[in-house]
Design a protein around this motif. Structure first.
Motif, PDB file in Angstrom:
ATOM      1  N   ALA A 137       1.139  -1.586   0.322  1.00 29.41           N
ATOM      2  CA  ALA A 137      -0.201  -0.318  -0.163  1.00 29.41           C
ATOM      3  C   ALA A 137       1.136   1.341  -0.017  1.00 29.41           C
ATOM      4  O   ALA A 137       1.654   1.722   0.255  1.00 29.41           O
ATOM      5  CB  ALA A 137      -0.694  -0.001   1.091  1.00 29.41           C
ATOM      6  N   ILE A 138       0.478   2.289  -0.136  1.00 32.51           N
ATOM      7  CA  ILE A 138       1.122   3.487  -0.084  1.00 32.51           C
ATOM      8  C   ILE A 138      -0.262   4.516   0.281  1.00 32.51           C
ATOM      9  O   ILE A 138      -1.194   4.306   0.745  1.00 32.51           O
ATOM     10  CB  ILE A 138       1.329   4.350  -1.534  1.00 32.51           C
ATOM     11  CG1 ILE A 138      -0.258   4.310  -2.331  1.00 32.51           C
ATOM     12  CG2 ILE A 138       2.778   3.716  -2.218  1.00 32.51           C
ATOM     13  CD1 ILE A 138      -0.577   5.908  -2.498  1.00 32.51           C
ATOM     14  N   SER A 139       0.477   5.810   0.938  1.00 28.18           N
ATOM     15  CA  SER A 139      -0.537   6.518   1.620  1.00 28.18           C
ATOM     16  C   SER A 139      -0.429   8.215   1.114  1.00 28.18           C
ATOM     17  O   SER A 139       0.260   8.289   0.247  1.00 28.18           O
ATOM     18  CB  SER A 139      -0.170   6.799   3.068  1.00 28.18           C
ATOM     19  OG  SER A 139       0.721   7.286   3.107  1.00 28.18           O
ATOM     20  N   GLU A 140      -1.182   8.662   1.639  1.00 27.69           N
ATOM     21  CA  GLU A 140      -1.559  10.174   0.096  1.00 27.69           C
ATOM     22  C   GLU A 140      -2.665  10.466   1.607  1.00 27.69           C
ATOM     23  O   GLU A 140      -2.962  10.327   2.922  1.00 27.69           O
ATOM     24  CB  GLU A 140      -2.525  10.059  -1.100  1.00 27.69           C
ATOM     25  CG  GLU A 140      -1.887   9.802  -1.721  1.00 27.69           C
ATOM     26  CD  GLU A 140      -2.659   9.209  -3.007  1.00 27.69           C
ATOM     27  OE1 GLU A 140      -2.612   9.118  -4.477  1.00 27.69           O
ATOM     28  OE2 GLU A 140      -3.473   9.815  -3.109  1.00 27.69           O
ATOM     29  N   GLY A 141      -2.277  11.667   1.008  1.00 27.96           N
ATOM     30  CA  GLY A 141      -3.283  13.236   2.286  1.00 27.96           C
ATOM     31  C   GLY A 141      -2.478  13.844   2.732  1.00 27.96           C
ATOM     32  O   GLY A 141      -1.298  13.799   3.236  1.00 27.96           O
ATOM     33  N   ARG A 142      -3.609  15.158   2.797  1.00 30.69           N
ATOM     34  CA  ARG A 142      -2.181  16.149   4.031  1.00 30.69           C
ATOM     35  C   ARG A 142      -1.330  15.517   4.965  1.00 30.69           C
ATOM     36  O   ARG A 142      -0.058  15.970   5.225  1.00 30.69           O
ATOM     37  CB  ARG A 142      -3.404  17.369   4.456  1.00 30.69           C
ATOM     38  CG  ARG A 142      -2.818  18.382   5.091  1.00 30.69           C
ATOM     39  CD  ARG A 142      -3.961  19.517   5.628  1.00 30.69           C
ATOM     40  NE  ARG A 142      -5.013  18.963   6.183  1.00 30.69           N
ATOM     41  CZ  ARG A 142      -4.937  18.729   7.516  1.00 30.69           C
ATOM     42  NH1 ARG A 142      -3.764  19.004   8.187  1.00 30.69           N
ATOM     43  NH2 ARG A 142      -6.532  18.207   7.989  1.00 30.69           N
ATOM     44  N   GLU A 143      -2.031  14.841   5.751  1.00 30.32           N
ATOM     45  CA  GLU A 143      -1.340  14.153   7.151  1.00 30.32           C
ATOM     46  C   GLU A 143      -0.884  12.244   6.276  1.00 30.32           C
ATOM     47  O   GLU A 143      -0.826  11.243   7.605  1.00 30.32           O
ATOM     48  CB  GLU A 143      -2.153  13.499   8.237  1.00 30.32           C
ATOM     49  CG  GLU A 143      -2.209  15.104   8.615  1.00 30.32           C
ATOM     50  CD  GLU A 143      -2.541  15.526  10.114  1.00 30.32           C
ATOM     51  OE1 GLU A 143      -3.496  14.477  10.771  1.00 30.32           O
ATOM     52  OE2 GLU A 143      -2.584  16.512  10.452  1.00 30.32           O
ATOM     53  N   GLN A 144      -0.985  11.762   5.229  1.00 31.02           N
ATOM     54  CA  GLN A 144      -0.775  10.782   4.744  1.00 31.02           C
ATOM     55  C   GLN A 144      -1.785   9.628   5.362  1.00 31.02           C
ATOM     56  O   GLN A 144      -1.155   8.345   5.674  1.00 31.02           O
ATOM     57  CB  GLN A 144       0.476  10.179   5.184  1.00 31.02           C
ATOM     58  CG  GLN A 144       2.042  11.274   4.372  1.00 31.02           C
ATOM     59  CD  GLN A 144       1.781  11.248   2.903  1.00 31.02           C
ATOM     60  OE1 GLN A 144       1.571  10.265   2.769  1.00 31.02           O
ATOM     61  NE2 GLN A 144       2.154  11.971   1.917  1.00 31.02           N
ATOM     62  N   GLU A 145      -3.264  10.395   5.243  1.00 31.63           N
ATOM     63  CA  GLU A 145      -3.659   9.401   6.595  1.00 31.63           C
ATOM     64  C   GLU A 145      -4.539   8.422   5.319  1.00 31.63           C
ATOM     65  O   GLU A 145      -4.794   7.367   5.644  1.00 31.63           O
ATOM     66  CB  GLU A 145      -4.532  10.220   7.501  1.00 31.63           C
ATOM     67  CG  GLU A 145      -5.969  10.723   6.375  1.00 31.63           C
ATOM     68  CD  GLU A 145      -5.150  12.032   5.537  1.00 31.63           C
ATOM     69  OE1 GLU A 145      -3.814  11.978   5.740  1.00 31.63           O
ATOM     70  OE2 GLU A 145      -6.203  12.889   5.540  1.00 31.63           O
ATOM     71  N   THR A 146      -4.537   8.240   4.016  1.00 29.55           N
ATOM     72  CA  THR A 146      -5.806   7.584   3.362  1.00 29.55           C
ATOM     73  C   THR A 146      -4.731   6.719   2.939  1.00 29.55           C
ATOM     74  O   THR A 146      -3.623   6.761   2.182  1.00 29.55           O
ATOM     75  CB  THR A 146      -6.158   8.264   2.211  1.00 29.55           C
ATOM     76  OG1 THR A 146      -6.805   8.807   3.128  1.00 29.55           O
ATOM     77  CG2 THR A 146      -7.059   7.317   2.301  1.00 29.55           C
ATOM     78  N   GLN A 147      -5.068   5.463   2.561  1.00 28.37           N
ATOM     79  CA  GLN A 147      -4.291   3.853   2.220  1.00 28.37           C
ATOM     80  C   GLN A 147      -4.986   3.743   1.370  1.00 28.37           C
ATOM     81  O   GLN A 147      -6.118   3.382   0.928  1.00 28.37           O
ATOM     82  CB  GLN A 147      -3.525   3.110   3.407  1.00 28.37           C
ATOM     83  CG  GLN A 147      -2.641   3.515   4.088  1.00 28.37           C
ATOM     84  CD  GLN A 147      -2.104   3.270   5.225  1.00 28.37           C
ATOM     85  OE1 GLN A 147      -1.716   1.562   4.712  1.00 28.37           O
ATOM     86  NE2 GLN A 147      -1.556   3.471   6.376  1.00 28.37           N
TER      87      GLN A 147
END
Lengths: 113, 112
Positions: A92-102
């Protein structure tokens, strides 16, 4: 699909042999994760990476090692495969302002005989 | 220790029969609660993120809600293509690198 590919998609190996699974991403994500999924356990974190050469252990890291020499590749190695490592492995990778969504890759199904 | 419990383990519905899936959680400071859909042989597909009690998110026939102890995924007038396993996960405020704790999932089967 967040540009994640996993290889191989299926693998059969024998107990005691080394196995390396590859996760490749094309969108320059900093954070990458390896999970395993087993019936009755759900998804469990093995290792994760927060940058090139920066990795840390997850919940079920025993028997596994990881490496990240390039941003786009995160490798998971079973130094000496055991039957208990038969599982489906997801990157998995994560995205979002705080890297919260994988976001997850398609998975690798590993059978250790 | 963070914990996520999903119920029921499996649910069978007739097409058009609305219902809800439950996700109960214990976490020391919730940063976010996540819902995923997983089809057989595929990776989990992100659906929603909820951050605080009272928040609701909708997507087509799915609506996710959040309280201080649990989240519900409401499925309105489901169709056979909604059949999948639905996963819930939490991210704790103490989670330094966005690690998630997952529940075991609810397997939903919608019959025509």
């Amino acid at each position: 699909d967040a540009g994640i590919t996993q290889s191989p998609r299926h693998k059969v190996t024998e107990t005691g042999t080394p196995v390396t699974l590859r996760c490749h991403q094309t969108e320059n994500h900093r954070y990458m994760y390896w999970y395993r999924q087993d019936p009755g356990h759900g998804l469990r974190l093995i290792h994760y990476s927060y940058g090139v050469k920066d990795t840390d252990k997850g919940e079920v890291s025993d028997g596994y090692s990881v490496s990240r020499s390039k941003t786009e590749d995160f490798l998971l190695t079973l130094e000496s495969a055991t039957s208990s490592q038969t599982s489906v492995y997801f990157c998995a990778i994560s995205e979002g302002r705080e890297q919260e969504t994988q976001y997850f890759g398609p998975g690798t199904r590993l059978l250790v005989l | 220790e963070d914990q996520v419990t999903q119920s029921p383990e499996a649910l069978r519905l007739q097409e058009g029969e609305s219902s809800s899936l439950n996700c109960s959680y214990t976490v020391s400071g919730l940063r976010g609660l996540f819902w995923y859909r997983q089809d057989p042989g595929k990776g989990p597909e992100f659906l929603f993120t909820l951050y605080s009690a009272g928040e609701e998110k909708e997507k087509e026939r799915l609506k996710a809600t959040l309280t201080k102890k649990e989240s519900f995924l409401h499925i309105t007038a489901p169709k056979p293509e909604d059949s999948a396993t639905y996963l819930c996960a939490v991210q704790a405020a103490h989670s330094g690198y966005s690690t998630l704790t997952f529940g075991k999932g609810t397997m939903l089967l919608v019959s025509p």
